[in-house]
Structure formats: structure tokens, C-alpha cells
Design a protein around this motif. Structure first.
Motif, PDB file in Angstrom:
ATOM      1  N   ARG A  37      13.183  -6.079   4.005  1.00  0.00           N
ATOM      2  CA  ARG A  37      13.577  -6.634   5.287  1.00  0.00           C
ATOM      3  C   ARG A  37      14.515  -7.826   5.129  1.00  0.00           C
ATOM      4  O   ARG A  37      14.283  -8.712   4.306  1.00  0.00           O
ATOM      5  N   GLU A  40      13.637 -11.913   9.882  1.00  0.00           N
ATOM      6  CA  GLU A  40      12.286 -11.728  10.402  1.00  0.00           C
ATOM      7  C   GLU A  40      12.124 -10.336  11.000  1.00  0.00           C
ATOM      8  O   GLU A  40      13.073  -9.714  11.448  1.00  0.00           O
ATOM      9  N   GLY A  41      10.890  -9.894  11.035  1.00  0.00           N
ATOM     10  CA  GLY A  41      10.575  -8.571  11.570  1.00  0.00           C
ATOM     11  C   GLY A  41       9.541  -7.909  10.692  1.00  0.00           C
ATOM     12  O   GLY A  41       9.077  -8.473   9.701  1.00  0.00           O
ATOM     13  N   TRP A  42       9.176  -6.668  11.054  1.00  0.00           N
ATOM     14  CA  TRP A  42       8.152  -6.031  10.249  1.00  0.00           C
ATOM     15  C   TRP A  42       8.721  -5.604   8.906  1.00  0.00           C
ATOM     16  O   TRP A  42       9.893  -5.270   8.772  1.00  0.00           O
ATOM     17  N   TYR A  44       9.285  -3.238   5.539  1.00  0.00           N
ATOM     18  CA  TYR A  44       9.472  -1.809   5.365  1.00  0.00           C
ATOM     19  C   TYR A  44       8.744  -1.312   4.134  1.00  0.00           C
ATOM     20  O   TYR A  44       7.906  -2.005   3.564  1.00  0.00           O
ATOM     21  N   ARG A 139       2.214  -7.171  20.982  1.00  0.00           N
ATOM     22  CA  ARG A 139       1.878  -7.177  19.555  1.00  0.00           C
ATOM     23  C   ARG A 139       0.427  -7.580  19.329  1.00  0.00           C
ATOM     24  O   ARG A 139      -0.252  -7.059  18.436  1.00  0.00           O
ATOM     25  N   ASN A 143      -2.582  -5.545  17.497  1.00  0.00           N
ATOM     26  CA  ASN A 143      -3.388  -6.142  16.429  1.00  0.00           C
ATOM     27  C   ASN A 143      -4.878  -6.008  16.708  1.00  0.00           C
ATOM     28  O   ASN A 143      -5.669  -5.716  15.806  1.00  0.00           O
ATOM     29  N   GLY A 223       2.742   3.018  16.733  1.00  0.00           N
ATOM     30  CA  GLY A 223       2.092   1.809  17.224  1.00  0.00           C
ATOM     31  C   GLY A 223       1.484   1.941  18.607  1.00  0.00           C
ATOM     32  O   GLY A 223       1.358   0.940  19.318  1.00  0.00           O
TER      33      GLY A 223
END
Length: 288
Positions: A37, A40-42, A44, A139, A143, A223
Motif C-alpha cells: 500500500r 493510508e488505506g487498507w 493488500y 468501518r 469491525n 465487507g
């Protein structure tokens, strides 16, 4: 014999390889490619290189060490039908592998829109002032839905009480997202590469969420999650159907998803999906 370009597994391989590239850098490890990545962010994953031989345990170990150096999750993904020998290799290299049912949409079987019980379904607008807050709450819902099992306590007479997370727990757990993370999601949403759908209640707030990730004419729904207190209202099915319908109207011709287990897969078949194979999602079972 080479598979034709319209083969569903060929198209899925191209999707998995193409999806991270605008947002991540790639590092090659022989028959494996690691996506890292940028910003910022999820994070991989690492996955087999298209057309390469089956990775070895040494290849997997080399990637895991690099992921640890980067502080990235030691995550690997592949389709079993495309790389069938990798399952045994991954396990021998210390990975635990989730065998997730892989399903594709039959557009003719997609269920129609139905009224939402106690809420309204909407897709987050990246240009709206409320986007950062809505994204943060969605989000948190995910979670809580995918997190640890609900805590159990006992009353004085020994009766068990399962503490199910609801709006109060969601609100307490929601934190403001960084400007960089919000900007990243805004950019991807504005480009058409990502969409987040939520079910919003006028009295309870956001109760369910799901995402659509697109590359070319292929899209993945992922998700999909419901706040534990709001389960059994059909929200997961409705979000999945709405995202699939959105993708179809935007010209996507292959829509797929990976279910967490067979029970979840049966839910998605009622929406209009059919199983075609198995997605392998691997994480460490033993430390290096």
C-alpha cells in the motif's frame, strides 16, 4: 491448453492483479507478487503471478519476511481452481488457509429491490460533507460484525447473557478518520473504483454496510456486515443486491464475492449468486 480470455477464472486473475495497482506498488518474488500500500488505506496481499509456476514454500517464506519488515499483514490470496497445488505448499510453509466459497452473479437471478426493514439503503457520496463521518461509522460496524465473539456474562441465578453490540457500542468505538485515509477513499470512490453502501436508520444510525470494488468490467462485493444487534433483518442480502445492481447499471459484466463459510454462501445464492469455486485466503499459523 491456454484458457480463453472470456473464461471466468482468467478474468478473475486479471482482476486480482489489476485492482491494487493504482493504489499500491508491486514487488516481485519469483512466482509471487506482493502489493504494498502507498499511503493510508487498507493493506493488500501477495498472490501468484499470472501464468507463473506454483510458488514454493521458500517463495512464501521470502514474502512473509518482507511483509514483516514492512509492518504489513502476512496475507496471501489466490483461487484454488487456478493454482490448485498452492494449498498444500502454503500449509507446509506455516500458513492457515480459509477456504472461502467463491460465487458469481447470475444477472437473470438477481432479486428485485425490496423495502428495507426499519431503515433506508444509500451509497455514500464522496463529495458530501458527511462522507468522513459516515465512512468512519460504516468501518466500525464492519469491525464489530467481524470482530471477536460477543462477551458472555452470567446473572446471579446462573443465566447466561450474551452482550450483543448495538448502536451504543458502535458510537463508543467510532473514531475520527485521518484526512489522508478519507482522501484516499474519496479518490477511489470518485474514480468509480469503489463504492460503500449502508443501511441507515433514522433512530439507530448506520446498521449495515458493504463495499463494491471495480476494475474494468469485473467487480467484487466485499465487507458486507451487519451490526450484531440488527441481524436477521435481511440487510446483508439487500446491500449485496443493491451493489450488484449498481455494478450492472455501470456496465460490469462479471460480479463476484467470497463468502466466509457455506452458510453465508447459501444466503448469497438466494440473492442470485452461484458457486463456481474456492477462494483461498491465507494468514500465518506459525511464526517464522
Amino acid at each position: 491448453m491456454a484458457q480463453p480470455d472470456n473464461d471466468v477464472f482468467v478474468r478473475l486473475e486479471r482482476f486480482y492483479d489489476a485492482l491494487p495497482r493504482p493504489w499500491a506498488r508491486s514487488e516481485d518474488f519469483g512466482p509471487l507478487v506482493l502489493f504494498v500500500r502507498e499511503g493510508e488505506g487498507w493493506p493488500y496481499y501477495a498472490r501468484p503471478v499470472i501464468g507463473a509456476d506454483t510458488p514454493s514454500a521458500a517463495d512464501i517464506t521470502a514474502v512473509r519476511r518482507r511483509q514483516r519488515d514492512l509492518g504489513a499483514p502476512e496475507a496471501f490470496e489466490w483461487v484454488h481452481e487456478t493454482t490448485p497445488d498452492l494449498l498444500a505448499v502454503a500449509r507446509s510453509a506455516g500458513l492457515e488457509v480459509l477456504l472461502a466459497p467463491l460465487l458469481v452473479l447470475d444477472p437473470a437471478a438477481l432479486v428485485p429491490d425490496l423495502p428495507v426493514d426499519g431503515g433506508a439503503l444509500r451509497v455514500l457520496d464522496p463529495g458530501a460533507d458527511t462522507f468522513p463521518t459516515d465512512l468512519a461509522v460504516s468501518r466500525t460496524v464492519a469491525n464489530l460484525a467481524f470482530g471477536t465473539p460477543a462477551p458472555v456474562s452470567a446473572t446471579a441465578d446462573g443465566a447466561l447473557i450474551v452482550e450483543v453490540a448495538g448502536p451504543a457500542q458502535r458510537d463508543a468505538a467510532t473514531a475520527e478518520l485521518s484526512d489522508g485515509l478519507v482522501a484516499s477513499f474519496r479518490k477511489r470512490a470518485a474514480s468509480g473504483a469503489h463504492a460503500t453502501a449502508v443501511i441507515d436508520s433514522a433512530t439507530e444510525g448506520i446498521l449495515a454496510t458493504g463495499g463494491l470494488m471495480r476494475s474494468g468490467d469485473v467487480a467484487e462485493i466485499a465487507g458486507v456486515a451487519t451490526l450484531p444487534s440488527a441481524r436477521r433483518r435481511g440487510y446483508a442480502s439487500q446491500i449485496t443486491a443493491a451493489l450488484a445492481r449498481r455494478a450492472l447499471t455501470e456496465g460490469v459484466s462479471l460480479i463476484f464475492l467470497s463468502a466466509g463459510d457455506d452458510d453465508a454462501a447459501r444466503l448469497y445464492t438466494k440473492v442470485g449468486f452461484r458457486r463456481i469455486g474456492t477462494a483461498c485466503i491465507a494468514e500465518p499459523g506459525t511464526p517464522l
